[in-house]
Write a protein that holds these residues in place. Structure first.
Motif, short mmCIF file in Angstrom:
data_model
loop_
_atom_site.label_atom_id
_atom_site.label_comp_id
_atom_site.label_asym_id
_atom_site.label_seq_id
_atom_site.Cartn_x
_atom_site.Cartn_y
_atom_site.Cartn_z
N ASN A 234 39.77 -55.77 -18.54
CA ASN A 234 39.01 -57.01 -18.55
C ASN A 234 39.85 -58.06 -19.28
OD1 ASN A 234 37.25 -59.18 -19.10
ND2 ASN A 234 35.47 -57.84 -19.12
N PRO A 235 40.35 -59.07 -18.58
CA PRO A 235 41.24 -60.04 -19.22
C PRO A 235 40.58 -60.92 -20.27
CG PRO A 235 40.72 -60.72 -16.98
CD PRO A 235 40.19 -59.34 -17.13
N LEU A 263 35.73 -70.70 -11.85
CA LEU A 263 36.41 -69.94 -12.90
C LEU A 263 37.24 -68.82 -12.31
CD1 LEU A 263 36.64 -69.21 -16.02
CD2 LEU A 263 34.81 -67.59 -15.55
N LEU A 264 36.66 -68.06 -11.39
CA LEU A 264 37.38 -66.94 -10.78
C LEU A 264 38.59 -67.42 -9.99
CD1 LEU A 264 34.37 -64.76 -9.60
CD2 LEU A 264 35.97 -64.25 -11.43
N HIS A 265 38.44 -68.54 -9.32
CA HIS A 265 39.58 -69.09 -8.57
C HIS A 265 40.72 -69.44 -9.53
CE1 HIS A 265 41.91 -71.47 -5.75
NE2 HIS A 265 41.85 -72.48 -6.59
N ARG A 266 40.40 -70.15 -10.61
CA ARG A 266 41.43 -70.55 -11.56
C ARG A 266 42.07 -69.34 -12.25
NH1 ARG A 266 38.00 -75.36 -14.63
NH2 ARG A 266 38.57 -77.09 -13.24
N ARG A 284 37.57 -60.99 -11.45
CA ARG A 284 36.42 -60.72 -10.58
C ARG A 284 35.98 -59.26 -10.71
NH1 ARG A 284 33.87 -62.84 -6.33
NH2 ARG A 284 35.38 -64.54 -6.03
N ARG A 285 36.93 -58.35 -10.68
CA ARG A 285 36.58 -56.94 -10.80
C ARG A 285 35.90 -56.65 -12.14
NH1 ARG A 285 39.41 -53.49 -7.17
NH2 ARG A 285 40.83 -54.65 -5.82
N ALA A 286 36.40 -57.28 -13.20
CA ALA A 286 35.82 -57.06 -14.52
C ALA A 286 34.39 -57.59 -14.59
CB ALA A 286 36.67 -57.72 -15.60
N LEU A 287 34.16 -58.77 -14.01
CA LEU A 287 32.81 -59.35 -14.02
C LEU A 287 31.85 -58.53 -13.18
CD1 LEU A 287 33.48 -63.20 -13.84
CD2 LEU A 287 33.22 -61.73 -15.83
N GLU A 288 32.34 -57.95 -12.11
CA GLU A 288 31.49 -57.09 -11.30
C GLU A 288 31.14 -55.79 -12.05
OE1 GLU A 288 33.67 -56.57 -7.71
OE2 GLU A 288 33.12 -58.52 -6.89
N ARG A 289 32.11 -55.23 -12.74
CA ARG A 289 31.84 -54.00 -13.51
C ARG A 289 30.82 -54.24 -14.59
NH1 ARG A 289 37.48 -53.33 -13.46
NH2 ARG A 289 37.57 -54.08 -15.60
N HIS A 291 28.53 -56.50 -14.50
CA HIS A 291 27.31 -57.04 -13.88
C HIS A 291 27.08 -58.50 -14.25
CE1 HIS A 291 26.51 -52.90 -12.83
NE2 HIS A 291 26.55 -52.56 -14.09
N VAL A 292 28.18 -59.27 -14.29
CA VAL A 292 28.07 -60.70 -14.53
C VAL A 292 28.00 -61.45 -13.21
CG1 VAL A 292 29.13 -62.72 -15.61
CG2 VAL A 292 29.27 -60.47 -16.73
N VAL A 293 28.79 -61.03 -12.24
CA VAL A 293 28.76 -61.64 -10.90
C VAL A 293 28.73 -60.52 -9.87
CG1 VAL A 293 30.05 -63.67 -11.62
CG2 VAL A 293 31.28 -61.72 -10.63
N ASN A 294 28.30 -60.86 -8.67
CA ASN A 294 28.34 -59.95 -7.53
C ASN A 294 29.11 -60.62 -6.40
OD1 ASN A 294 26.55 -57.95 -8.70
ND2 ASN A 294 24.91 -59.44 -8.37
N ARG A 295 29.71 -59.81 -5.56
CA ARG A 295 30.41 -60.37 -4.40
C ARG A 295 29.42 -61.02 -3.45
NH1 ARG A 295 35.63 -60.00 -3.37
NH2 ARG A 295 36.91 -58.54 -4.54
#
Length: 295
Positions: A234-235, A263-266, A284-289, A291-295
């Motif tokens: 997670n960056p 944010l994810l784009h940048r 994106r992968r970290a936020l999905e893990r 549960h902050v964002v979903n695809r």
């Protein structure tokens, strides 16, 4: 001095290897000048009275406290480097020494703002005592012992993994600071964050060039780079920081879907534009893990 002496080998860029072979990755980034121009304390540039007259909201102070915690996590990153193969590459080691120094002063600048609001920072960092966090900390404490063995077995290609993680951290933090600045909308804070971004842009430039060149020259280095930014990484949340604090920070700076996408784009676009790391999307992968964002 003998050509194969310790100092002569070290001057070639790393300690070990045949003396008749070019050993160091040389890029246009001037590491020596970077160390000379290192940024020290930023406190003289901060008007703390402006914060007393126009204070940040409690929500924004929590966000700044999280950023302070992130900047103070530097030694956790350095610990993995000094025991592994990466430390044998003197340009990288010299850069990381100055990088850590500048991050210390960035954290100190955030601390000055928090202190101007009467915040006591002597307490412990917020850590959730949950099973995933305990496992992370255990593995973090174990990693230096294992890294010192396996990274030396794989050699130079491992460095691309560390560099890719560093690139993702710097790009993600730059994106997070832009979102935080927009959310806070405070002139004095904006001035400080602008200076921090200037410093971090230099950091990102070195790490981006190092990563790109390494993955371009070696398929195995590219494989390490992709693996390092995909698996358990997670960056924007260093090991030891609670998921609760991380989720709160992300939702504060990106309250809408549009802002989260920006944010994810940048954050992920720089790695997406590099053939060796395209498709990784670390944040994106970290936020999905988490549960902050979903695809």
């Amino acid at each position: 001095m003998a050509e194969d002496s310790y100092l002569a080998l070290h001057r070639q860029g790393r300690l070990y290897g045949p003396t008749d072979q070019e050993l160091v990755l040389r890029t246009p980034f001037e590491v020596q000048q970077f160390t000379i121009d290192a940024q020290g304390s930023l406190r003289a540039e901060i008007d703390t009275n402006a914060f007393r007259e126009n204070p940040l909201s409690p929500e924004r102070l929590r966000d700044l406290r999280y950023l302070w915690d992130v900047e103070r996590s530097t030694m956790g990153h350095i610990r993995h480097v000094v025991v592994g193969y990466t430390n044998k590459e003197s340009r990288v080691a010299a850069f990381l020494t100055t990088w850590a120094y500048e991050r210390h002063w960035i954290a100190d600048a955030y601390q000055a703002v928090l202190e101007a609001h009467g915040k006591d920072l002597s307490g412990p960092v917020d850590q959730a005592n949950l099973f995933p966090e305990r496992v992370e900390l255990f593995l973090e404490h174990l990693a230096p012992m294992t890294d010192s063995v396996w990274t030396n077995l794989f050699g130079e290609d491992v460095v691309a993994g560390y560099m890719a993680r560093g690139w993702s951290r710097e790009a993600s933090m730059r994106a997070a600071l832009a979102a935080f600045d927009d959310a806070a909308s405070h002139p004095e804070l904006s001035a400080l964050l602008k200076r921090v971004v200037e410093i971090k842009t230099v950091h990102e430039r070195f790490i981006a060039v190092e990563t790109s060149e390494r993955v371009r020259h070696s398929p195995r280095a590219a494989a390490f780079a992709r693996r390092y930014v995909k698996i358990g990484f997670n960056p924007l949340r260093p090991v030891g920081a609670s998921r609760k604090s991380f989720r709160e920070f992300m939702r504060n700076i990106c309250p809408t879907v549009r802002e989260a996408r920006l944010l994810l784009h940048r954050a992920d676009d720089p790695l997406q534009c590099s053939p060796g790391t395209a498709g990784t999307e670390p944040l994106r992968r970290a936020l999905e893990r988490d549960h902050v964002v979903n695809r």
